[in-house]
Each structure stands twice: as structure tokens, then as C-alpha cells.
Design a protein around this motif. Structure first.
Motif, PDB file in Angstrom:
ATOM      1  N   LYS A 418       0.852  -1.184   0.000  1.00 59.20           N
ATOM      2  CA  LYS A 418       0.000   0.000   0.000  1.00 59.20           C
ATOM      3  C   LYS A 418       0.887   1.232   0.000  1.00 59.20           C
ATOM      4  O   LYS A 418       1.971   1.230   0.596  1.00 59.20           O
ATOM      5  N   LEU A 419       0.405   2.252  -0.673  1.00 62.98           N
ATOM      6  CA  LEU A 419       1.188   3.470  -0.861  1.00 62.98           C
ATOM      7  C   LEU A 419       0.237   4.660  -0.811  1.00 62.98           C
ATOM      8  O   LEU A 419      -0.833   4.639  -1.419  1.00 62.98           O
ATOM      9  N   TYR A 420       0.625   5.677  -0.045  1.00 60.77           N
ATOM     10  CA  TYR A 420      -0.171   6.898  -0.019  1.00 60.77           C
ATOM     11  C   TYR A 420       0.757   8.092   0.185  1.00 60.77           C
ATOM     12  O   TYR A 420       1.912   7.947   0.618  1.00 60.77           O
ATOM     13  N   GLY A 421       0.242   9.274  -0.125  1.00 57.94           N
ATOM     14  CA  GLY A 421       1.084  10.450   0.032  1.00 57.94           C
ATOM     15  C   GLY A 421       0.415  11.685  -0.515  1.00 57.94           C
ATOM     16  O   GLY A 421      -0.791  11.708  -0.816  1.00 57.94           O
ATOM     17  N   GLY A 422       1.221  12.737  -0.659  1.00 55.38           N
ATOM     18  CA  GLY A 422       0.717  14.005  -1.158  1.00 55.38           C
ATOM     19  C   GLY A 422       1.755  14.714  -1.990  1.00 55.38           C
ATOM     20  O   GLY A 422       2.960  14.431  -1.897  1.00 55.38           O
ATOM     21  N   GLU A 423       1.289  15.626  -2.819  1.00 55.45           N
ATOM     22  CA  GLU A 423       2.176  16.373  -3.708  1.00 55.45           C
ATOM     23  C   GLU A 423       1.688  17.805  -3.805  1.00 55.45           C
ATOM     24  O   GLU A 423       0.475  18.065  -3.858  1.00 55.45           O
ATOM     25  N   THR A 424       2.620  18.732  -3.830  1.00 53.81           N
ATOM     26  CA  THR A 424       2.280  20.128  -4.059  1.00 53.81           C
ATOM     27  C   THR A 424       3.250  20.718  -5.068  1.00 53.81           C
ATOM     28  O   THR A 424       4.433  20.360  -5.085  1.00 53.81           O
ATOM     29  N   GLU A 425       2.739  21.604  -5.930  1.00 48.93           N
ATOM     30  CA  GLU A 425       3.564  22.219  -6.975  1.00 48.93           C
ATOM     31  C   GLU A 425       3.187  23.690  -7.111  1.00 48.93           C
ATOM     32  O   GLU A 425       2.007  24.055  -7.030  1.00 48.93           O
ATOM     33  N   PHE A 426       4.214  24.518  -7.341  1.00 45.20           N
ATOM     34  CA  PHE A 426       4.013  25.952  -7.482  1.00 45.20           C
ATOM     35  C   PHE A 426       4.852  26.439  -8.653  1.00 45.20           C
ATOM     36  O   PHE A 426       6.041  26.125  -8.755  1.00 45.20           O
ATOM     37  N   GLN A 427       4.225  27.205  -9.555  1.00 43.82           N
ATOM     38  CA  GLN A 427       4.920  27.753 -10.715  1.00 43.82           C
ATOM     39  C   GLN A 427       4.566  29.226 -10.854  1.00 43.82           C
ATOM     40  O   GLN A 427       3.399  29.593 -10.962  1.00 43.82           O
ATOM     41  N   LYS A 428       5.614  30.087 -10.850  1.00 49.06           N
ATOM     42  CA  LYS A 428       5.400  31.523 -10.833  1.00 49.06           C
ATOM     43  C   LYS A 428       6.414  32.220 -11.734  1.00 49.06           C
ATOM     44  O   LYS A 428       7.591  31.861 -11.754  1.00 49.06           O
ATOM     45  N   TYR A 429       5.954  33.234 -12.465  1.00 50.72           N
ATOM     46  CA  TYR A 429       6.814  34.089 -13.283  1.00 50.72           C
ATOM     47  C   TYR A 429       6.735  35.520 -12.760  1.00 50.72           C
ATOM     48  O   TYR A 429       5.649  36.000 -12.389  1.00 50.72           O
ATOM     49  N   VAL A 430       7.866  36.191 -12.742  1.00 53.69           N
ATOM     50  CA  VAL A 430       7.933  37.579 -12.287  1.00 53.69           C
ATOM     51  C   VAL A 430       8.586  38.414 -13.383  1.00 53.69           C
ATOM     52  O   VAL A 430       9.780  38.224 -13.681  1.00 53.69           O
ATOM     53  N   ASN A 431       7.828  39.288 -14.009  1.00 49.96           N
ATOM     54  CA  ASN A 431       8.383  40.161 -15.044  1.00 49.96           C
ATOM     55  C   ASN A 431       9.335  41.185 -14.430  1.00 49.96           C
ATOM     56  O   ASN A 431       9.083  41.727 -13.348  1.00 49.96           O
ATOM     57  N   LEU A 432      10.416  41.454 -15.157  1.00 45.01           N
ATOM     58  CA  LEU A 432      11.439  42.367 -14.656  1.00 45.01           C
ATOM     59  C   LEU A 432      11.446  43.709 -15.386  1.00 45.01           C
ATOM     60  O   LEU A 432      12.346  44.538 -15.158  1.00 45.01           O
ATOM     61  N   ASP A 433      10.466  43.927 -16.261  1.00 38.58           N
ATOM     62  CA  ASP A 433      10.473  45.172 -17.036  1.00 38.58           C
ATOM     63  C   ASP A 433      10.280  46.400 -16.155  1.00 38.58           C
ATOM     64  O   ASP A 433      10.689  47.509 -16.507  1.00 38.58           O
ATOM     65  N   GLY A 436      13.419  48.707 -15.022  1.00 44.22           N
ATOM     66  CA  GLY A 436      14.077  49.644 -15.930  1.00 44.22           C
ATOM     67  C   GLY A 436      15.242  49.008 -16.655  1.00 44.22           C
ATOM     68  O   GLY A 436      15.758  47.955 -16.274  1.00 44.22           O
ATOM     69  N   GLY A 437      15.641  49.630 -17.743  1.00 46.93           N
ATOM     70  CA  GLY A 437      16.761  49.131 -18.531  1.00 46.93           C
ATOM     71  C   GLY A 437      16.290  48.260 -19.677  1.00 46.93           C
ATOM     72  O   GLY A 437      15.324  47.498 -19.562  1.00 46.93           O
ATOM     73  N   ASP A 438      16.971  48.368 -20.830  1.00 52.04           N
ATOM     74  CA  ASP A 438      16.599  47.588 -22.010  1.00 52.04           C
ATOM     75  C   ASP A 438      16.813  46.099 -21.797  1.00 52.04           C
ATOM     76  O   ASP A 438      16.060  45.280 -22.323  1.00 52.04           O
ATOM     77  N   TRP A 439      17.857  45.743 -21.056  1.00 50.03           N
ATOM     78  CA  TRP A 439      18.183  44.312 -20.906  1.00 50.03           C
ATOM     79  C   TRP A 439      17.094  43.581 -20.136  1.00 50.03           C
ATOM     80  O   TRP A 439      16.783  42.430 -20.419  1.00 50.03           O
ATOM     81  N   LEU A 440      16.464  44.265 -19.163  1.00 48.34           N
ATOM     82  CA  LEU A 440      15.439  43.620 -18.342  1.00 48.34           C
ATOM     83  C   LEU A 440      14.038  43.764 -18.929  1.00 48.34           C
ATOM     84  O   LEU A 440      13.087  43.171 -18.410  1.00 48.34           O
ATOM     85  N   ALA A 441      13.890  44.530 -20.008  1.00 43.36           N
ATOM     86  CA  ALA A 441      12.564  44.836 -20.536  1.00 43.36           C
ATOM     87  C   ALA A 441      11.802  43.596 -20.975  1.00 43.36           C
ATOM     88  O   ALA A 441      10.569  43.555 -20.872  1.00 43.36           O
ATOM     89  N   THR A 442      12.514  42.580 -21.474  1.00 43.45           N
ATOM     90  CA  THR A 442      11.838  41.375 -21.973  1.00 43.45           C
ATOM     91  C   THR A 442      12.138  40.139 -21.130  1.00 43.45           C
ATOM     92  O   THR A 442      11.838  39.020 -21.544  1.00 43.45           O
ATOM     93  N   ARG A 443      12.717  40.345 -19.973  1.00 42.98           N
ATOM     94  CA  ARG A 443      13.114  39.194 -19.161  1.00 42.98           C
ATOM     95  C   ARG A 443      12.195  39.002 -17.948  1.00 42.98           C
ATOM     96  O   ARG A 443      11.548  39.952 -17.481  1.00 42.98           O
TER      97      ARG A 443
END
Length: 609
Positions: A418-433, A436-443
């Protein structure tokens, strides 16, 4: 059309501590240091064609992989019958091995997706051929002689020379077709039915030979001091009457043929019951015949079983960005050919010999899962799940000593787990525009985290099961609690798994830097062998995966109208080693395999045409 190809050539050296015990208190029977060097060359290619007309699609995909490993193995150490530590100033034994493993896969698959009004028809047909060839697996064992103060090999007693040849070929034909009717109804509603077919055949051979002196007598002391290439040179063989003794049937079946034919039909009903409430209900019926026929009066497999495999999934979208899902199903795990075939094979990754058990049974799994998902932004989510499984006749890897020789791995069915358990997952994006600055505008920053907790337990009572050690055509049984400890975790199952990914990427072009953190808690690799002297079960073999930290960087560069992808990888930067061990009640620990994995750095480039 899509085409891809690759070639790699890598070297790996492992400085390995290998110990063995058959004593309930952990007293060593073998204590060796083994150095293995692998030269691995892999060639692969992918060629695919596709066509679309209207809503219809046809795809033809072809895959080729050729994998070759040359391995040199040098081992020195001591055994209990001579003494641990050695009574000499040097190790009592030196063992030398050279091997060549060659594997090849050819796979071709044709798929079609067709739509006719409210009907959709999907079909797939494929053929795959796998080959494994290992000629000239050579082994020499030299023993230290205090008389000549040198290592000798008389081809008698504990001193030996052997050679093995193995070859395997497997073919798989498979096909599948399904028809879906999207019923014209007030709510989304679909009815599906399909058929699947698999036909796998395999033939395998492994022949082993041992070198012996004339009349099985040992060689003279002068000849015994020769190094391996001189010891078995034409001159030495002819002048000393050395001959090859066929030992193939002493180490399992020399040959076997295997086959698995599966017919499956299924039906599925999917639709929206109420607003936001969807359900998928289906059942699959499978009938299968699996057989393994071995030579040398070894046990043969004849499995002929039918199963109904139902599945139910209910999903409730109680908010625009949230849903809850429950799932129930019955699934199946058939024993693999290598787990059934009573034939030795060498696994070059684990440096261990495996042999199958012809009397294994199918494993049946009863599964349940409940999951909550929150999609709080595009491509971003949080999920939480709980799961439960009950497994009838799970197949477990079991360590044993064949006549006191080197530790080997076999297979046996535990009555239940017998096997039981739990799982949790988190996925997040943080824009850096916003910084300021051109390099961070699209990252943007990327954060992906996953944690899984699993508790598993085997049920072991006095139910009779097929022993992993079989010597004839008739099944040999023993109580399950001789091999398994009641309540022990399943083989290969860690209680805790943590995966963390942190990175920065460009949304408009190929530019990524990713940091990867992985942790796995201790897990069982093999059930402990039964001690030769005491007849008691020894502790399980435990692997300690530990913590790993990796770095991956990818950068796209435009050159002459084409994009070149430059990729850098730094793997196992924590320097985590590999350890497989046994731990005894008195505090003693025996290292079955222990070596440094090292840190791996790669730099490559690819171009798209």
C-alpha cells in the motif's frame, strides 16, 4: 519535415568501494576496491514527415539510436576465507574485466488524425527493433602467492579465467485505432471506442566458458605468473593443454525465447454533467499471453490473463481559475522479460549481475487521487494533491548469493503493498520590465517548486511466493516473510522528493539561465539477502541519493540568417557521491557500492536549418 541528429563520446571513471556480507552482524565476506572506466559513444537520429489537409493530419516519425560502451574493470581486495584484512602486505586477489556492450534501437511510427463532421478517427501503427550485443566479456582472477611474492593464476581453485558472449534481439509491432463521436447536445459530450494491439518477441543467448588446464589440473607456478594476454596466448594454450569448459547452464539458461501479445478494447464517455462539472468514465478490457521458454530445463513462463480496467475522473471548475479533480482507476504492471528470463545479464551502470524469475505474476494496481489546481495567471499555477495505491503482487528486486559468489539481484512478488502520500507544486513568473533598462525589458524570473511525500509499506506474511532463486522447471516456493519484512517500504521509493527550479529567461528570444536543486531521501534498491550461515534475512540495500545542484544556460545567436543555440551545463556541483549500503542493528555498515560521481561540465552548440 523535421530532422535531427547527434553524436556524443564520453568517458567516466568510478573508484568504487564494494563490500559484501552474509552475516547477521555485518561481518564482511568480501572487501574490494574496484575502478571502472567506461567509454560511451552514442549516435542518434530523428527523421519525421508530416502533412495536413483540412482538419486532417498524417505524421511519420523515425528514430535511430546506437549506444556502445567499452568498459575496463580492475578490482583488488580480500575475502573472508583468506582474511580481512589480508594476511599479506597486499590485497589477496586482483580481478580484471573487459567488456563491450552494444545496443541499438530502430523505431518507425505512422499516425493519422482525421475528422469527419462530428466524428474523429485516430490511428497509429509502429514497429521497433532493439538489439543488444556483448561479445567477449572477459574476467581474470589472480591470487597473491607468498611463495613467489607475486600474483598468480593457475586456472584452478580461487584463480580463474572466463569469457562470455551474449546477444539479444527484440521486435515490437503495435497498432491502435480509436473513434470519437462528439454528440450534438446542449453540453459538450463525447463517446469514444478503440482497439489496441501489441506483439513483442525476443530471443536471447548468453554462453559462458571457463578456461581450465589439462585434466582440470592447475598450471605450473612459472606459467601462473604470466599476465592475462600471455596466460592465454596461443603458445601457452597449446603447450599446457588449456581448454574451454562450457559453463553456460551453470549460470542460468543459455538461451530463451519470449513473447507478449496483448489485445485491448476500450470505451469511454466524457461530458459536462452540470455547469462546471465534467466527468470521464471508461473501461478497458485486455487479454494477454506472455511466455518465456528457457533452455537447460529451466523454468518457463506461461501467463494467460484477462482484465477489466475501469477508470473514472470527475473535474469540478468551481471558479474561473480553480478546479478540483478526483480520479479512480485500476491499472496493470506485467513482469518484464528481463524479470522473467532465468538468464544472467550484466548491468554496466550498477556493476551487478541480474537474473529473472520465470514464476512471477502480474501486478494489479488500484489507484485513487484527489487534486486541487489554481491557475492564478497565464502559465502559472498552484496545485495540491493526495493519492493512494493498493498493489497486488508488486515485483521487488531481491539480492541473493548464488552459492556464496558475488552478490546478484533476482525478482520476487510480494503479496501486497500500500502506498499513499501528497504532492504540491508551485509555478510563478515575475516580469522584470518594471526595474528599468533595455536588458530587463523582456526578461522574467522563473520559479518552479515541487514536493512529494510518499509512504509505502509491504505486506509480508506466511503466504507462499515463488523464490527468486530457481534451479529447475518446477517452482520453488517459500513464505513471503522470509524475503520481505512486513511494513518495509517498496523498492525504489523515496519518502521525500524535492525539486526546485529558479531561473531567468528572455520572453522574446532564446536566452535562459536555470538553477536546479534536487533532493531525494533514502530508498531501497534491493531486498536484503538471506544470510548463508544464519538463514536469517539481512538488512535491505539502501541508496542515499542526497542533494544535487545543477546549472543550465542556453543562448541563441543569430549567424548568417540561422540561429545557433549554445548550451552550457554544470551537473552535480555539490559533488554528491553514490552510496548503496546495509545498516545493521549493532551499528555496522557495509558499503555495497560507494563511489564519487564527480562534477560534469558540458558545452555544446546546435544549429537549425
Amino acid at each position: 519535415m523535421i530532422a535531427a541528429g547527434g553524436i556524443s563520446n564520453t568517458w567516466r571513471t568510478r573508484d568504487n568501494r564494494q563490500q559484501q556480507t552474509d552475516d547477521i552482524d555485518g561481518g564482511l565476506t568480501n572487501d574490494f576496491r574496484t575502478v571502472l572506466t567506461d567509454n560511451r559513444a552514442v549516435v542518434n537520429g530523428l527523421l519525421g514527415f508530416g502533412a495536413e489537409f483540412g482538419e486532417n493530419k498524417i505524421r511519420w516519425t523515425n528514430l535511430y539510436i546506437h549506444d556502445t560502451v567499452k568498459q575496463g574493470r580492475l578490482s583488488e581486495g580480500n575475502t573472508a576465507n583468506i582474511g580481512i584484512p589480508s594476511p599479506y602486505d597486499v590485497p589477496a586477489f586482483i580481478t580484471q574485466n573487459t567488456s563491450w556492450f552494444e545496443r541499438q534501437l530502430i523505431d518507425t511510427q505512422l499516425t493519422g488524425e482525421f475528422k469527419f463532421g462530428n466524428f474523429a478517427f485516430d490511428t497509429r501503427g509502429s514497429y521497433a527493433k532493439t538489439e543488444r550485443n556483448s561479445p567477449y566479456e572477459r574476467q581474470f582472477t589472480y591470487e597473491y602467492s607468498p611463495t613467489v611474492k607475486d600474483y598468480v593464476n593457475s586456472l584452478a581453485g580461487l584463480q580463474s579465467a572466463s569469457v562470455a558472449f551474449s546477444e539479444l534481439s527484440e521486435q515490437l509491432w503495435s497498432g491502435q485505432a480509436s473513434l470519437t463521436w462528439n454528440v450534438p447536445f446542449d453540453r459538450p459530450f463525447a463517446l469514444s471506442a478503440g482497439y489496441a494491439y501489441n506483439d513483442t518477441t525476443r530471443d536471447s543467448s548468453r554462453y559462458t566458458f571457463q578456461y581450465a588446464g589439462a585434466n582440470n589440473a592447475g598450471l605450473s607456478l612459472a606459467v601462473s605468473q604470466l599476465r592475462p594476454d600471455y596466460l592465454l596466448s596461443d603458445y601457452t594454450v597449446q603447450t599446457n593443454g588449456i581448454y574451454l569448459r562450457n559453463t553456460s547452464s551453470d549460470q542460468g539458461a543459455a538461451t530463451y525465447d519470449a513473447a507478449l501479445k496483448v489485445h485491448g478494447v476500450y470505451g469511454q464517455l466524457e461530458g459536462e454533467i452540470l455547469d462546471g462539472l465534467r466527468a470521464t468514465v471508461g473501461v478497458r478490457y485486455e487479454t494477454a499471453k506472455e511466455s518465456v521458454t528457457a533452455s537447460a530445463n529451466r523454468g518457463s513462463t506461461r501467463l494467460n490473463n484477462d482484465y477489466f480496467l475501469p477508470a473514472v475522473t470527475v473535474t469540478y471548475n468551481f471558479a474561473d481559475d480553480m478546479q478540483a479533480r478526483v480520479h479512480f482507476s485500476k491499472t496493470l504492471a506485467r513482469p518484464q522479460f528481463r524479470e522473467l528470463a532465468p538468464q544472467l545479464y550484466q548491468d554496466f551502470d550498477s556493476d551487478r549481475l541480474f537474473i529473472g524469475n520465470a514464476f512471477l505474476q502480474d501486478s494489479q494496481l488500484y489507484n485513487a487521487e484527489a487534486r486541487y489546481e489554481w491557475y492564478f495567471a497565464r502559465d502559472q499555477k498552484f496545485s495540491l494533491a493526495g493519492f493512494y495505491k493498493r498493489i497486488e503482487n508488486p515485483i521487488e528486486a531481491v539480492a541473493f548469493f548464488p552459492g556464496g559468489d558475488r552478490l546478484q539481484t533476482g525478482f520476487a512478488n510480494a503479496p501486497e503493498a500500500k502506498l499513499y502520500g501528497g504532492e504540491t507544486e508551485f509555478q510563478k513568473y515575475v516580469n522584470l520590465d518594471g526595474l528599468g533598462g533595455d536588458w530587463l525589458a523582456t526578461r522574467r524570473l522563473v520559479l518552479i517548486a515541487n514536493y512529494t511525500y510518499t509512504h509505502s509499506a509491504i505486506k509480508a506474511d506466511d503466504t507462499l511466493i515463488a523464490s527468486p532463486i530457481q534451479s529447475g522447471a518446477q517452482v520453488q516456493t517459500l513464505p513471503a516473510n522470509v524475503l520481505f519484512q512486513d511494513g518495509a517500504p517498496l523498492v525504489g521509493q523515496s519518502d521525500h522528493l524535492v525539486n526546485l527550479q529558479l531561473g531567468i529567461e528572455d520572453k522574446s528570444s532564446l536566452s535562459q539561465l536555470t538553477l536546479l536543486f534536487n533532493y531525494a531521501s533514502n530508498r531501497v534498491t534491493n531486498r536484503g539477502p538471506v544470510g548463508g550461515g544464519s538463514g536469517l534475512r539481512l538488512p535491505d540495500l539502501i541508496e542515499k541519493p542526497g542533494i544535487r545542484f545543477d546549472v543550465v544556460a542556453r543562448q541563441g545567436i543569430e549567424f548568417d540568417g540561422k540561429q545557433i543555440e549554445v548550451k552550457f551545463e554544470g551537473r552535480n556541483l555539490t559533488g554528491t557521491g553514490y552510496r548503496e549500503y546495509q545498516s545493521f542493528d549493532n551499528g555496522a555498515q557495509v558499503d555495497i557500492n560507494r563511489y564519487k560521481l564527480g562534477r560534469v561540465f558540458t558545452l555544446g552548440a546546435s544549429v537549425q536549418f
